[in-house]
Design an enzyme around this catalytic site. Structure first.
Site, PDB file in Angstrom:
ATOM      1  N   GLU A  47       0.845  -1.194   0.000  1.00  0.00           N
ATOM      2  CA  GLU A  47       0.000   0.000   0.000  1.00  0.00           C
ATOM      3  C   GLU A  47       0.881   1.246   0.000  1.00  0.00           C
ATOM      4  O   GLU A  47       1.546   1.545   0.989  1.00  0.00           O
ATOM      5  CB  GLU A  47      -0.909   0.000   1.229  1.00  0.00           C
ATOM      6  CG  GLU A  47      -1.764   1.246   1.357  1.00  0.00           C
ATOM      7  CD  GLU A  47      -2.514   1.318   2.675  1.00  0.00           C
ATOM      8  OE1 GLU A  47      -2.835   2.445   3.113  1.00  0.00           O
ATOM      9  OE2 GLU A  47      -2.776   0.254   3.279  1.00  0.00           O
ATOM     10  N   ARG A  51       0.385  10.334   0.685  1.00  0.00           N
ATOM     11  CA  ARG A  51       0.754  11.383   1.635  1.00  0.00           C
ATOM     12  C   ARG A  51       1.888  12.251   1.131  1.00  0.00           C
ATOM     13  O   ARG A  51       2.263  13.228   1.790  1.00  0.00           O
ATOM     14  CB  ARG A  51       1.160  10.748   2.973  1.00  0.00           C
ATOM     15  CG  ARG A  51       0.075   9.909   3.606  1.00  0.00           C
ATOM     16  CD  ARG A  51       0.543   9.296   4.912  1.00  0.00           C
ATOM     17  NE  ARG A  51      -0.331   8.218   5.339  1.00  0.00           N
ATOM     18  CZ  ARG A  51      -0.108   7.457   6.399  1.00  0.00           C
ATOM     19  NH1 ARG A  51       0.981   7.648   7.127  1.00  0.00           N
ATOM     20  NH2 ARG A  51      -0.943   6.491   6.729  1.00  0.00           N
ATOM     21  N   THR A  75      -4.630   6.021   1.722  1.00  0.00           N
ATOM     22  CA  THR A  75      -5.036   7.404   1.998  1.00  0.00           C
ATOM     23  C   THR A  75      -5.830   7.968   0.815  1.00  0.00           C
ATOM     24  O   THR A  75      -5.682   9.130   0.431  1.00  0.00           O
ATOM     25  CB  THR A  75      -3.832   8.315   2.334  1.00  0.00           C
ATOM     26  OG1 THR A  75      -2.877   7.590   3.110  1.00  0.00           O
ATOM     27  CG2 THR A  75      -4.278   9.519   3.155  1.00  0.00           C
ATOM     28  N   LYS A 135     -11.184  -1.677   6.124  1.00  0.00           N
ATOM     29  CA  LYS A 135     -10.018  -1.325   6.920  1.00  0.00           C
ATOM     30  C   LYS A 135     -10.520  -0.834   8.272  1.00  0.00           C
ATOM     31  O   LYS A 135     -11.463  -0.042   8.333  1.00  0.00           O
ATOM     32  CB  LYS A 135      -9.230  -0.217   6.214  1.00  0.00           C
ATOM     33  CG  LYS A 135      -8.104   0.393   7.045  1.00  0.00           C
ATOM     34  CD  LYS A 135      -7.389   1.469   6.241  1.00  0.00           C
ATOM     35  CE  LYS A 135      -6.292   2.127   7.052  1.00  0.00           C
ATOM     36  NZ  LYS A 135      -5.493   3.078   6.248  1.00  0.00           N
TER      37      LYS A 135
END
Length: 215
Positions: A47, A51, A75, A135
């Site tokens: 993953e 960011r 994200t 998640k």
């Protein structure tokens, strides 16, 4: 090189490996050697979080140059993120939370996704929308293994990838739960190792993490 049609993930994201490395990259040039080290250590699902400015280039590079990796985007918080990351080659999507617009975009993306939840109501709302894989974030702050264990009986159809504050020491207690398919963590990609380009260390840490699913 951009992949507009990433290969399908044949298995559930939750079943690809016991641990999904959560990767933050400041330099896209580190993406390929890092991914190769993680795959060599037994962690193919990676993953890459959105960011940093390097994230999309990192996803493109891994998708194009590390065929044994299953690169995903983390994200993901907007429909625009969904489009950009899937176009770059992401083969799964992970969000810290969800809205109707984001969920609709992830459903329409054609790749597996894990929307983030931290409350029972959010889990029920996703089940209502036909989503059973999620998640759980931020795992430790939101109640950890005790919370997930409490959800297993009333909501057995929901499966989770807990992420947030999980370590090598705490991961086994999560993986022992019947409603946990894998965990997400960053301990196998420490910042000092990435900065030093110590890919051998990353591979060792990945192998240690991948071993949590054996036996």
């Amino acid at each position: 090189m951009t992949s507009s049609a990433p290969a399908a993930v044949s298995a559930s994201v939750l079943d690809l490996a016991p641990v999904v490395p959560v990767v933050v990259l400041e330099d896209a040039a580190d993406a390929v050697p890092l991914a190769r080290a993680l795959v060599a250590g037994g962690l193919p699902a990676i993953e890459v979080t959105l960011r940093t400015a390097a994230a999309l280039d990192a996803i493109r590079a891994i998708a194009a140059q590390v065929p044994d990796a299953v690169v995903g985007a983390g994200t993901v918080i907007s429909p625009e993120h969904v489009t950009a990351t899937v176009t770059a080659g992401a083969r799964f999507l992970v969000s810290p939370g969800w809205t109707d617009a984001l969920l609709d975009a992830m459903k329409a993306s054609g790749v597996p996704f894990l929307p983030g939840v931290s409350t029972t109501s959010e889990v029920v709302a996703l089940l209502e929308r036909g989503v059973t894989e999620m998640k759980f974030f931020p795992a430790e702050a939101a109640g950890g293994t005790a919370y997930l264990k409490a959800l297993a009986s009333p909501l057995p159809q929901a499966r989770f990838c807990p992420t947030g504050g999980i370590s090598l020491a705490s991961a086994p207690s999560y993986l022992a739960l019947p409603n946990v398919g894998c965990v997400g963590g960053s301990w196998m990609v420490p910042g000092d190792a990435v900065a030093a380009k110590d890919w051998a260390r990353v591979e060792r840490l990945a192998a240690e993490a991948s071993g949590l699913g054996r036996g």
